[in-house]
Design a protein around this motif. Structure first.
Motif, short mmCIF file in Angstrom:
data_model
loop_
_atom_site.label_atom_id
_atom_site.label_comp_id
_atom_site.label_asym_id
_atom_site.label_seq_id
_atom_site.Cartn_x
_atom_site.Cartn_y
_atom_site.Cartn_z
N SER A 171 105.23 18.44 76.14
CA SER A 171 105.86 18.35 74.64
C SER A 171 104.74 18.31 73.27
CB SER A 171 107.21 18.19 74.11
OG SER A 171 108.37 17.48 74.75
N GLU A 172 104.16 17.79 73.78
CA GLU A 172 102.64 16.95 72.67
C GLU A 172 101.87 18.91 73.02
OE1 GLU A 172 98.54 15.38 72.10
OE2 GLU A 172 99.53 14.82 73.87
N ILE A 173 101.99 19.66 74.11
CA ILE A 173 100.66 21.05 73.95
C ILE A 173 101.93 21.92 73.11
CG2 ILE A 173 100.68 22.98 75.05
CD1 ILE A 173 99.73 21.23 78.18
N VAL A 174 103.30 22.02 73.40
CA VAL A 174 104.15 22.79 72.72
C VAL A 174 104.16 22.51 71.02
CG1 VAL A 174 106.43 23.80 72.09
CG2 VAL A 174 106.30 23.03 74.33
N SER A 175 104.24 21.10 70.77
CA SER A 175 103.74 20.77 69.57
C SER A 175 102.47 21.77 68.92
CB SER A 175 104.24 19.46 68.98
OG SER A 175 103.78 19.15 68.14
N THR A 176 101.35 21.45 69.46
CA THR A 176 100.05 21.11 69.13
C THR A 176 100.12 23.62 69.09
OG1 THR A 176 99.33 19.68 70.33
CG2 THR A 176 97.87 21.22 69.61
N ILE A 177 101.01 23.76 70.06
CA ILE A 177 100.88 25.69 69.52
C ILE A 177 101.40 25.84 68.62
CG2 ILE A 177 101.79 27.45 70.40
CD1 ILE A 177 101.46 25.96 73.61
N ALA A 178 102.55 24.85 68.12
CA ALA A 178 103.24 25.19 66.79
C ALA A 178 102.64 25.09 65.68
CB ALA A 178 104.41 24.50 66.55
#
Length: 234
Positions: free
Chosen positions: A184-191
């Motif tokens: 989820s941290e990776i997804v958040s960083t993408i956004a």
């Protein structure tokens, strides 16, 4: 053994924890296509480090087990420092991921305006869905429902560990969540970074070995807990 030079600008990053029975074969097979691999031995209690050395891959050791997120971050930091490194792939150590999917994802990075490509088990309708064990399928789809950011980005399988990305993403990733929450941290960083993201349907090989490690009740609970964490991430 001679390895191809066509993918010399690509690095596979393989976090490893107690994968001694399979890790040498997984790495040796991948190196036939992608010669540059760094495997991060995350405090394994078995012979994983020795098997990694035998494969010819680069080995980085964590003295204690820190979690998959930490293993991925260590591998990224090692790989992005290598001369000529342009493309990066996170790749599981248990044999679930397929090299032919990596080839396709890296080729897309080379020719498309995209920064990161995330593998999905749900990209080709019910036929693809049916290949995923039903407990895993329910857990993964529930985790997506719990994450507004994942849905906003149009991702259907945020916990798929097979990801390919360019140097911009590699330089920008700074994973702080060591356990399952790194997804989820990776997804958040993408956004947050505005990186261009796409999905790629991939084949996951569910062997008796990988299922014994990855389909447990505890694993499912951890993924759902990560989904709750994702709701609090910006």
């Amino acid at each position: 053994m001679e390895y191809p030079s066509g993918n010399s600008d690509t690095w596979l990053i393989v976090p490893c924890y107690n994968e001694g029975p399979v890790i040498r074969d997984v790495l040796s097979n991948a190196r036939k296509t992608f010669p540059n691999i760094v495997a991060v031995n995350d405090g394994s209690a078995d012979d994983s480090a020795d098997r990694i050395r035998e494969s010819g891959a680069w080995l980085v050791n964590h003295p204690v087990n820190l979690g998959q997120g930490a293993g991925i971050q260590t591998g990224i930091e090692f790989a992005r420092a290598q001369p000529g490194a342009k493309y990066f792939v996170t790749f599981d150590a248990d044999g679930q991921h397929q090299v032919h999917d990596v080839e396709r994802m890296v080729e897309r990075l080379r020719r498309e305006d995209v920064d990161i490509i995330v593998g999905t088990r749900f990209g080709e309708g019910e036929k693809k869905d049916s290949q995923v064990p039903w407990i895993k399928r329910v857990v993964l789809k529930t985790a997506v429902m719990l994450s507004p950011t994942t849905r906003k980005l149009g991702l259907s399988d945020a916990h798929n560990g097979l990801r390919a990305f360019n140097k911009t993403v590699a330089d920008g990733l700074n994973i702080r969540m060591n356990g399952m929450s790194h997804a989820s941290e990776i997804v958040s960083t993408i956004a947050n970074e505005g990186w261009r993201v796409s999905e790629e349907p991939v084949d996951i090989l569910y062997t008796e070995y990988s299922m014994s490690k990855g389909q447990s009740l505890i694993n499912g609970v951890n993924i759902l807990a990560d989904g709750l964490v994702a709701r609090r991430l910006p």
